[in-house]
Design a protein around this motif. Structure first.
Motif, PDB file in Angstrom:
ATOM      1  N   ARG A   1       1.341  -1.526   0.105  1.00 33.36           N
ATOM      2  CA  ARG A   1      -0.045   0.395   0.049  1.00 33.36           C
ATOM      3  C   ARG A   1       0.943   1.569  -0.339  1.00 33.36           C
ATOM      4  O   ARG A   1      -0.005   2.402  -0.555  1.00 33.36           O
ATOM      5  CB  ARG A   1      -1.232   0.212   0.760  1.00 33.36           C
ATOM      6  CG  ARG A   1      -2.189  -0.779   0.537  1.00 33.36           C
ATOM      7  CD  ARG A   1      -3.203  -0.838   2.110  1.00 33.36           C
ATOM      8  NE  ARG A   1      -4.140  -1.221   1.950  1.00 33.36           N
ATOM      9  CZ  ARG A   1      -5.091  -1.885   3.023  1.00 33.36           C
ATOM     10  NH1 ARG A   1      -4.000  -1.942   4.013  1.00 33.36           N
ATOM     11  NH2 ARG A   1      -5.862  -2.658   2.594  1.00 33.36           N
TER      12      ARG A   1
ATOM     13  N   ASP B   1      -2.361  -4.063   8.470  1.00 31.65           N
ATOM     14  CA  ASP B   1      -3.119  -2.419   8.211  1.00 31.65           C
ATOM     15  C   ASP B   1      -2.570  -1.541   7.755  1.00 31.65           C
ATOM     16  O   ASP B   1      -2.509  -0.364   8.141  1.00 31.65           O
ATOM     17  CB  ASP B   1      -4.005  -2.463   7.780  1.00 31.65           C
ATOM     18  CG  ASP B   1      -5.113  -2.975   7.199  1.00 31.65           C
ATOM     19  OD1 ASP B   1      -4.715  -4.494   6.228  1.00 31.65           O
ATOM     20  OD2 ASP B   1      -6.427  -3.476   7.579  1.00 31.65           O
TER      21      ASP B   1
ATOM     22  N   TYR C   1      -1.002   2.304   6.446  1.00 28.17           N
ATOM     23  CA  TYR C   1      -1.230   2.822   5.407  1.00 28.17           C
ATOM     24  C   TYR C   1      -0.109   3.968   5.680  1.00 28.17           C
ATOM     25  O   TYR C   1      -0.255   4.384   3.637  1.00 28.17           O
ATOM     26  CB  TYR C   1      -2.556   3.707   5.778  1.00 28.17           C
ATOM     27  CG  TYR C   1      -3.778   2.587   6.139  1.00 28.17           C
ATOM     28  CD1 TYR C   1      -4.531   2.258   4.644  1.00 28.17           C
ATOM     29  CD2 TYR C   1      -3.868   2.304   7.136  1.00 28.17           C
ATOM     30  CE1 TYR C   1      -5.391   1.510   5.211  1.00 28.17           C
ATOM     31  CE2 TYR C   1      -4.689   1.347   7.174  1.00 28.17           C
ATOM     32  CZ  TYR C   1      -5.809   0.825   6.144  1.00 28.17           C
ATOM     33  OH  TYR C   1      -6.528   0.113   6.350  1.00 28.17           O
TER      34      TYR C   1
ATOM     35  N   PHE D   1      -3.632   7.291   8.013  1.00 28.94           N
ATOM     36  CA  PHE D   1      -3.748   6.863   7.124  1.00 28.94           C
ATOM     37  C   PHE D   1      -2.395   8.376   6.404  1.00 28.94           C
ATOM     38  O   PHE D   1      -2.260   7.740   5.005  1.00 28.94           O
ATOM     39  CB  PHE D   1      -5.317   7.343   6.379  1.00 28.94           C
ATOM     40  CG  PHE D   1      -6.031   6.443   6.856  1.00 28.94           C
ATOM     41  CD1 PHE D   1      -6.284   4.875   6.035  1.00 28.94           C
ATOM     42  CD2 PHE D   1      -6.827   6.555   7.965  1.00 28.94           C
ATOM     43  CE1 PHE D   1      -7.081   3.979   5.610  1.00 28.94           C
ATOM     44  CE2 PHE D   1      -8.067   5.670   7.983  1.00 28.94           C
ATOM     45  CZ  PHE D   1      -7.696   4.387   7.900  1.00 28.94           C
TER      46      PHE D   1
END
Length: 855
Positions: free
Chosen positions: A458, A501, A503, A545
């Motif tokens: 990502r 996850d 980011y 994020f």
């Protein structure tokens, strides 16, 4: 004698009635001309000084670039333009005069999802499912306007036209016919339904062909448009009909039925009462969704094999010519002068040269999903990570007209994020790993290397020849990219959970900041790249994020936790301030004392960070859901996911004029009212007043009784100001000043209304001079309407109908008495004269008799 009494009776009745008969009819000639001057008035209850309210910091949308061809459902060609029904994006218009380089001109959102489009003249008719048909004026293809939303009921699938008649087919609600000779005011003519599921429609003069799911073909006769009549049916019992096209070939009529199961079935409908199947073509080629026939060539949209062409000049003996497998789900096809365009769900639109139908040549694909997830601005060049649309490159030297100058895209590759390094764009492509794109030629970026270790990437960060990459997995990898032909892994760092996850990655000296859903913000020591260790972390109960760093301060976009500000002195993370946004914060950009937050559901939020311990939300723009953000000079570039690229201009004082434009007008971009006259700059500029001259606030150029500042003040009460150069803004023949003075709405044409229910309209009250909010203006006990009806003065309390009626009755009685006396005198005189004549006659008779006797 009888005539005398009749005459006396009529005379008596008229003597009583005429003096008291009211004249009820009101005419314009009766009302006196009256000019009302009202000065010093603001709308009640505000007849005192008011203060100008400021909206604080604003963002003005400057431009949007969204060439989303991602879910093209329908397509039409007309006059060198391509019209695309692009589902949730509405209607898109593309200049295809050079089909090898199509250029998007505009787009127009529709009320519902755009499923198909038909173009005739200056209008496009867009089928939009349960929202009916959108009629769009396309005379200016760069500025299409929806002029009417026609909702016949049901799920509209497709439309067709013949002459000025619009034929609409719905799923289960049947067929509807409208007269659109005036597209601004369509007129319903008739409808027909059989309760079946219909998918397509084609008009052949007075006959209408409907493709019916599971029931093949149905033919309606519209010899009498007001009474559609089902006259023919063809069905082979297993036909799941989709599209249909009716045409005349060799003086016979044929319907071409595209089927999900039987290819294309060619049906002779010359005798519509007895349609006959003459041939089948492309049987076994998969799901046929639509068809069009031009000059004896059938162009077929096939969900499995793309574009199929056949020669049907002899319908009983069709010949397959060529096919082009597009690897997409082809939904629709359109043809014009050898150019064929197909609409593909999730693959945009594709252009083909079919001048030679036996040899299809692919020209160009127009495909961009508009799913902008990351932006980088380099001078006047903007780079956009556009998910399935790839890496896109824009020239933004003219902010109002961003130009897409290049892109890199591979089928099935989802671009997540990227960084720029010299002439390279280093792109994370999720399960496709890492791409290295040469952007030295911005018009033709090319892939020169790639790396894939199996991570779902990502984000990426760089430090010299080292790259840090991470994503869905629990691993941060460190790569050496000094030699792109031999990229090597140096080390890695593993989180203790399988899917943290990750980011965001940001290098800060000898540390690496990691934004994730696991620990929100993690600080790693990378001084020894072969042995990466954790220094500290903060958990906001939300993913981080995006990260921006100024000196020792970290600004983090943290989902529902909004903006988090962290002090990183001595590698010790401490939260010193936070500010929630209205939705879900995904990205952050900084400009002096302001932070700009891209919010997934709340647009762009602007936060004053001049005092880090006391953050303040001061404005923004909520028109689009934003996923990414980057700042230029007095400009914000935002990736709005499915809405593409949005460009905003700063409006520092929130007066709806960009800072750039304020410099042109000479106004102060940090003061909404430069001249201090209590009228904001945008009001003065919009209405051609002088924003640099305070004295014009008290002028009344339209002489309607309101000064300019009072005209502006109406915005506080009615949502909009009145026009300082139009004495009657709403056009109801009452001056704005009169309406304001009498608490009427000067922006609503209410001249025909009777606000006080006294049987006089507001306009009549204005012309007469009575109060439109008071039934009895002069307080004499009689309503104004009654006084006008009885010709008394509604402005004079001493003149009212009851008093005048009494006077009239007394006059009538007096006149009646006078008439009675006159009549009695007349009768007496009449009888007296009659008796006298009789006496005289008798005397003469006696005298005559005496003379005879004497003789």
């Amino acid at each position: 004698m009888l005539r005398v009494w009749r005459f006396l009776g009529i005379f008596f009745i008229l003597g009583i009635l005429l003096p008291i008969a009211p004249q009820i009819q009101l005419t314009g000639d009766y009302f006196p001309t009256r000019t009302t001057q009202v000065t010093g008035l603001l709308p009640s209850p505000l007849e005192q000084e008011f203060s100008l309210k400021t909206k604080a910091f604003g963002l003005i949308e400057k431009a949007q670039f969204d060439d989303d061809g991602g879910r093209a459902e329908g397509v039409a060609l007309a006059n060198g333009l391509t019209f695309v029904a692009n589902y949730d994006q509405g209607l898109e218009i593309i200049n295809s005069t050079d089909p090898s380089n199509p250029v998007k001109l505009s787009s127009k959102r529709t009320q519902g999802n755009a499923l198909d489009v038909y173009v005739k003249g200056n209008f496009a008719y867009v089928s939009q499912g349960s929202s009916g048909v959108a009629i769009i004026d396309i005379q200016d293809p760069q500025n299409p306007r929806t002029i009417f939303n026609l909702d016949p009921g049901g799920m509209v699938r497709e439309v067709d036209m013949y002459s000025n008649l619009l034929y609409i087919i719905t799923d289960f609600n049947g067929f509807f016919l409208y007269d659109v000779s005036n597209p601004y005011d369509p007129k319903s003519i008739s409808s027909w339904t059989d309760g079946m599921l219909h998918r397509g429609i084609s008009v052949l003069k007075k006959h209408i062909c409907l493709s019916t799911w599971g029931l093949g073909l149905k033919i309606l006769d519209l010899t009498f448009p007001e009474k559609p009549d089902l006259i023919g049916v063809w069905n082979d019992s297993i036909n799941y009909a989709r599209g249909v096209y009716a045409t005349t070939i060799n003086e016979q009529k044929f319907a071409f039925l595209a089927s999900s199961t039987k290819g294309v079935q060619i049906i002779n409908i010359t005798m519509p009462q007895a349609p006959v199947l003459v041939a089948t073509i492309f049987n076994g080629w998969g799901e046929m969704l639509d068809i069009t026939v031009k000059d004896g060539i059938a162009y077929c949209a096939n969900a499995d094999f793309g574009l199929l062409l056949a020669n049907v000049s002899d319908p009983s003996n069709p010949v397959i010519l060529d096919s082009y497998d597009t690897n997409g789900k082809t939904r629709d096809v359109a043809v014009e002068n050898g150019l064929t365009v197909i609409a593909e769900r999730y693959q945009g639109i594709k252009y083909f040269d079919t001048t030679n139908p036996a040899d299809i040549h692919f020209l160009w694909q127009f495909f961009d999903h508009g799913q902008a997830s990351n932006l980088i601005l380099d001078g006047t060049t903007l780079y956009v990570a556009d998910s399935r649309g790839g890496l896109e490159i824009f020239d933004v030297s003219e902010l109002a007209f961003p130009k897409k100058i290049g892109f890199f895209r591979e089928e099935g590759v989802y671009v997540q994020n990227f960084i720029l390094k010299d002439d390279l764009a280093i792109v994370t492509a999720f399960d496709n790993g890492l791409y290295f794109i040469n952007i030295s030629d911005k018009t033709h970026p090319t892939k020169i290397a790639s790396y894939n270790s199996g991570l779902f990437l990502r984000t990426v960060a760089e430090k010299g020849d080292l790259l840090f990459i991470a994503g869905l997995n629990n691993t941060i990898e460190v790569l050496n990219i000094s030699n792109l032909s031999a990229i090597s892994k140096v080390s890695d760092y593993l989180f203790p959970v399988t899917y943290p996850d990750i980011y965001s990655l940001t290098v800060l000296g000898s540390t690496l900041l990691v934004g994730s859903s696991y620990e929100s913000l993690t600080l790693l020591n990378i001084s020894d790249i072969t042995h990466i260790t954790q220094i500290d972390f903060l958990d906001f109960d939300n993913p981080v994020f995006s990260i921006k760093i100024v000196e020792n301060y970290i600004f983090a976009a943290a989902g529902n936790a909004g903006l988090q500000i962290v002090n990183n002195s001595n590698n010790n993370l401490q939260v010193i301030g936070s500010q929630e946004t209205s939705g879900y914060a995904l990205d952050v950009a900084l400009n002096d004392s302001l932070a700009f937050i891209a919010d997934r559901t709340g647009g762009i939020t602007v936060i004053d960070i001049s005092n880090l311990s006391h953050l303040q939300n001061i404005g923004g723009n909520t028109a689009h859901n934003c996923y990414s953000i980057v700042l230029g000079k007095q400009t914000v570039f935002s990736g709005a996911w499915t809405e593409g690229l949005i460009i905003y201009s700063f409006d520092s004082d929130g007066d709806s004029i960009s800072d750039e434009d304020e410099s042109l007008y000479g106004t102060n971009p940090y003061d909404p009212d430069t001249d201090g006259d209590q009228m904001p700059d945008n009001f003065e500029i919009n209405y051609h007043l002088n924003p640099l001259n305070a004295t014009d606030a008290f002028e009344d150029p339209d002489e309607d009784g309101l000064t300019n500042v009072e005209e502006y003040a109406q915005e506080f009460f009615y949502g909009e100001p009145t026009d300082p150069f139009n004495p009657d803004t709403d056009g109801d023949f009452m001056p704005d000043g009169y309406e304001v003075a009498n608490n009427l709405n000067p922006l609503l044409a209410n001249g025909d209304a009777d606000t006080d229910l006294d049987h006089l309209t507001n306009l009549e009250e204005y012309l007469i001079g009575t109060n439109p909010r008071k039934k009895d203006t002069d307080g004499d006990g009689a309503e104004d309407g009654l006084e006008v009806a009885f010709h008394t003065d509604p402005l004079n309390p001493k003149d009212y109908p009851a008093k005048r009626q009494l006077i009239r009755v007394l006059l009538a009685l007096g006149l009646t008495l006078l008439l009675a006396i006159t009549a009695i005198i007349f009768v007496i005189k009449y009888f007296r004269n009659r008796v006298q004549r009789n006496i005289e006659r008798e005397e003469k008779v006696l005298e005559a008799e005496e003379e005879i006797l004497l003789f």
